[in-house]
Design an enzyme around this catalytic site. Structure first.
Site, PDB file in Angstrom:
ATOM      1  N   HIS A  33     -32.936  39.198 -16.222  1.00 11.55           N
ATOM      2  CA  HIS A  33     -34.705  39.914 -16.094  1.00 11.55           C
ATOM      3  C   HIS A  33     -34.689  40.306 -15.106  1.00 11.55           C
ATOM      4  O   HIS A  33     -36.231  41.364 -15.380  1.00 11.55           O
ATOM      5  CB  HIS A  33     -35.178  38.070 -16.327  1.00 11.55           C
ATOM      6  CG  HIS A  33     -34.220  37.590 -17.501  1.00 11.55           C
ATOM      7  ND1 HIS A  33     -34.957  38.711 -18.982  1.00 11.55           N
ATOM      8  CD2 HIS A  33     -33.726  36.500 -18.288  1.00 11.55           C
ATOM      9  CE1 HIS A  33     -34.676  37.914 -19.851  1.00 11.55           C
ATOM     10  NE2 HIS A  33     -33.736  36.880 -19.830  1.00 11.55           N
TER      11      HIS A  33
ATOM     12  N   ASP B 161     -29.891  27.168 -22.885  1.00 13.30           N
ATOM     13  CA  ASP B 161     -31.172  27.395 -23.371  1.00 13.30           C
ATOM     14  C   ASP B 161     -31.090  26.025 -24.394  1.00 13.30           C
ATOM     15  O   ASP B 161     -32.625  25.707 -24.776  1.00 13.30           O
ATOM     16  CB  ASP B 161     -31.574  28.550 -24.107  1.00 13.30           C
ATOM     17  CG  ASP B 161     -32.251  29.543 -22.785  1.00 13.30           C
ATOM     18  OD1 ASP B 161     -32.741  29.121 -22.240  1.00 13.30           O
ATOM     19  OD2 ASP B 161     -31.534  30.774 -22.636  1.00 13.30           O
TER      20      ASP B 161
ATOM     21  N   HIS C 161     -27.454  35.392 -16.408  1.00 12.59           N
ATOM     22  CA  HIS C 161     -26.823  35.458 -17.565  1.00 12.59           C
ATOM     23  C   HIS C 161     -26.659  37.464 -17.864  1.00 12.59           C
ATOM     24  O   HIS C 161     -28.092  37.551 -18.912  1.00 12.59           O
ATOM     25  CB  HIS C 161     -27.634  34.701 -19.024  1.00 12.59           C
ATOM     26  CG  HIS C 161     -29.280  34.812 -19.031  1.00 12.59           C
ATOM     27  ND1 HIS C 161     -29.719  34.570 -17.934  1.00 12.59           N
ATOM     28  CD2 HIS C 161     -29.829  34.608 -19.887  1.00 12.59           C
ATOM     29  CE1 HIS C 161     -30.739  34.368 -18.292  1.00 12.59           C
ATOM     30  NE2 HIS C 161     -30.806  34.890 -19.064  1.00 12.59           N
TER      31      HIS C 161
ATOM     32  N   ASP D 102     -25.917  31.686 -22.282  1.00 17.34           N
ATOM     33  CA  ASP D 102     -26.814  32.404 -23.098  1.00 17.34           C
ATOM     34  C   ASP D 102     -27.533  31.392 -24.363  1.00 17.34           C
ATOM     35  O   ASP D 102     -27.999  31.184 -25.133  1.00 17.34           O
ATOM     36  CB  ASP D 102     -27.567  33.486 -23.359  1.00 17.34           C
ATOM     37  CG  ASP D 102     -29.010  33.559 -23.518  1.00 17.34           C
ATOM     38  OD1 ASP D 102     -30.065  32.416 -23.418  1.00 17.34           O
ATOM     39  OD2 ASP D 102     -29.442  34.585 -23.010  1.00 17.34           O
TER      40      ASP D 102
ATOM     41  N   HIS E 110     -38.789  36.451 -16.236  1.00 23.53           N
ATOM     42  CA  HIS E 110     -38.336  36.390 -17.000  1.00 23.53           C
ATOM     43  C   HIS E 110     -38.361  37.912 -17.176  1.00 23.53           C
ATOM     44  O   HIS E 110     -38.406  38.953 -17.052  1.00 23.53           O
ATOM     45  CB  HIS E 110     -38.558  34.931 -18.038  1.00 23.53           C
ATOM     46  CG  HIS E 110     -37.931  35.806 -19.082  1.00 23.53           C
ATOM     47  ND1 HIS E 110     -39.065  36.232 -20.023  1.00 23.53           N
ATOM     48  CD2 HIS E 110     -36.903  35.355 -19.303  1.00 23.53           C
ATOM     49  CE1 HIS E 110     -37.398  35.831 -21.395  1.00 23.53           C
ATOM     50  NE2 HIS E 110     -36.651  35.360 -21.191  1.00 23.53           N
TER      51      HIS E 110
ATOM     52  N   HIS F 122     -25.496  29.449 -17.880  1.00 20.84           N
ATOM     53  CA  HIS F 122     -27.622  29.524 -18.865  1.00 20.84           C
ATOM     54  C   HIS F 122     -27.218  29.468 -19.941  1.00 20.84           C
ATOM     55  O   HIS F 122     -26.589  29.854 -20.796  1.00 20.84           O
ATOM     56  CB  HIS F 122     -27.559  30.746 -18.474  1.00 20.84           C
ATOM     57  CG  HIS F 122     -29.242  31.395 -18.696  1.00 20.84           C
ATOM     58  ND1 HIS F 122     -29.897  31.354 -18.389  1.00 20.84           N
ATOM     59  CD2 HIS F 122     -30.028  30.855 -20.062  1.00 20.84           C
ATOM     60  CE1 HIS F 122     -31.371  31.914 -18.239  1.00 20.84           C
ATOM     61  NE2 HIS F 122     -30.883  31.657 -19.673  1.00 20.84           N
TER      62      HIS F 122
ATOM     63  N   GLU G 144     -36.055  29.230 -15.590  1.00 23.14           N
ATOM     64  CA  GLU G 144     -35.887  30.693 -15.749  1.00 23.14           C
ATOM     65  C   GLU G 144     -37.604  30.958 -15.597  1.00 23.14           C
ATOM     66  O   GLU G 144     -38.258  30.870 -16.498  1.00 23.14           O
ATOM     67  CB  GLU G 144     -35.088  30.790 -17.280  1.00 23.14           C
ATOM     68  CG  GLU G 144     -35.150  32.221 -17.269  1.00 23.14           C
ATOM     69  CD  GLU G 144     -34.388  32.730 -18.609  1.00 23.14           C
ATOM     70  OE1 GLU G 144     -33.840  31.751 -19.618  1.00 23.14           O
ATOM     71  OE2 GLU G 144     -34.245  33.725 -18.958  1.00 23.14           O
TER      72      GLU G 144
HETATM   73 ZN   LIG Z   1     -33.053  34.897 -20.468  1.00 20.34          ZN
END
Ligand SMILES: [Zn+2]
Length: 427
Positions: free
Chosen positions: A223, A57, A244, A356, A182, A55, A155
């Protein structure tokens, strides 16, 4: 740029020219002195191993700010190609993160399509560094070719706009996992951090999971609510991942996984990839964060009122307020405790790395960006893990789960009804 900064940029530039494994990463001044022999061994293991991060971003910055991942972004972002190489990374899952605002305003699938295009264009621009990858075989091939395998995970399940057809199209475009929610409950799955509407997964949500199994797309439970996670583990015939997430026993946040659910990953064959964010993993930081939320409530309430029609501006202003009121730093040991805990509760075959990076505002001391990944290996060695177990944690656990999901897909029916629904028959 001041002369000192010019010098540091020069040094960083020179360091990035060195091959993986020979860059000397200086320990922070407060750390105990590094055991150089052990560090050398850690770098050797890192170089040999398949290292997977499930993961990252950075794709949000690539999409929103046209950030070129081939250009050094030291001090700004956690990720660029030179630092991915320095960290010894084999495979990166770029997170196709779809903000909850798209679920409200529309355009979720379009946003995902745009982000996917950014991944393809980055790989096309840097063919000597990246290899578009869709399978376990591709990841191993990328390692042999000394390239970074680029993979994608969506995600936020609202990206499929409640359509199994869109889900299949995302698979065809190369998406190999989807985080079902999420922090927003969608039309078919409850989130950790929103009102529960479906008592976990709705019937359609269960169809989504089955269709992902059939396609060979990994189901990601980061999540989701505990009940959703439990439903997924009941329904899925393939290993499940948490791309994550960390251990709730050590970090009391609803997005972390409690021990009873961690244990279920053992039988399922899935993997929990540890999230690095201090605000999720460190009890002291979590307490300080709660106290800060309380203290800043008048300001945040005012911002919510002021930007009630502009969620992105609200997020930006909230981030600024938080940056002006920083939380205490977390030591690396706290992060390593999560690896230990999950290895103890679920088993060493069921833990991995889900950094993350570029999705979080701070990181533990010593692992401030993706170039620092070898410190995980070093700390695991220090804690007495064998090389074999370390290689599992770095990537082999994920590859085993992914390979099993590929096999499950091959055994399932290829038949789809005329209306686009799936016949739930196993061959
Ligand atoms: Zn996340």
């Amino acid at each position: 740029m001041n002369p000192q900064k010019v010098l540091s940029v020069l040094i960083i530039g020179l360091l990035s020219l060195l091959p993986i494994g020979v860059v000397a990463q200086e320990p922070a001044p407060s750390d105990p002195p590094r055991d150089e022999k052990l560090w050398k061994k850690a770098l050797e293991i890192q170089r040999k191993s398949i290292v997977v991060d499930t993961h990252n971003d950075v794709l949000s910055f690539m999409t929103d700010e046209n950030y070129d991942i081939g250009v050094s972004s030291v001090g700004k972002y956690h990720t660029d190609i030179a630092r991915m190489r320095e960290g010894g990374l084999t495979a990166e899952f770029f997170s196709v993160y779809i903000d909850r605002s798209y679920a409200k305003d529309g355009g979720s699938a379009r946003r995902a399509l745009d982000m996917i295009d950014y991944v393809y264009r980055a790989v096309e621009k840097y063919p000597n560094d990246f290899m578009m990858s869709y399978s376990t075989a591709d990841i191993r091939r990328a390692k042999k070719q000394k390239k970074i395998a680029a993979l994608m995970g969506i995600e936020g399940g609202h990206a499929i706009e409640d359509s199994l057809m869109a889900l299949r199209d995302f698979y065809r475009l190369g998406v190999r996992y989807m985080t079902l929610t999420h922090n927003n409950t969608n039309n078919w799955a409850d989130s950790c951090c929103d009102t529960a509407k479906h008592n976990g997964l709705s019937d359609f949500g269960k169809d989504v999971v089955r269709e992902m199994n059939r396609l060979g797309m990994l189901v990601d439970v980061s999540h989701v609510s505990d009940k959703t996670m439990s439903d997924v583990l009941d329904v899925s015939t393939a290993p499940v991942i948490a791309s994550h997430s960390s251990a709730r026993a050590l970090g009391d946040r609803p997005r972390n996984i409690p021990d009873d659910l961690l244990r279920r990953f053992t039988a399922n064959g899935g993997v929990v990839m540890v999230n690095f964010y201090p605000g999720f993993i460190d009890a002291k930081v979590i307490a300080a964060s709660r106290a800060r939320d309380e203290r800043l409530k008048p300001q945040t309430d005012a911002l919510k009122q002021q930007y009630k029609d502009d969620p992105r501006k609200l997020e930006e202003e909230t981030n600024k307020l938080h940056a002006a009121n920083p939380l205490p730093k977390a030591p690396l040991s706290v992060l390593m405790d999560h690896f230990d805990h999950i290895a103890k509760v679920a088993g060493v075959d069921h833990v991995g790395i889900g950094s993350d990076f570029d999705g979080v505002p701070s990181l533990p001391v010593g692992i401030e960006d993706i170039s620092k990944l070898p410190v995980i290996t070093y700390e695991l060695l220090k804690r007495g893990y064998s090389e074999r177990d370390i290689r599992k944690i770095l990537g082999e656990n994920f590859l085993r789960a992914f390979a099993q999901a590929e096999r499950v897909s091959q055994t399932m029916s290829k038949t789809i009804s005329a209306d686009g629904s799936v016949k739930r028959i196993r061959q």
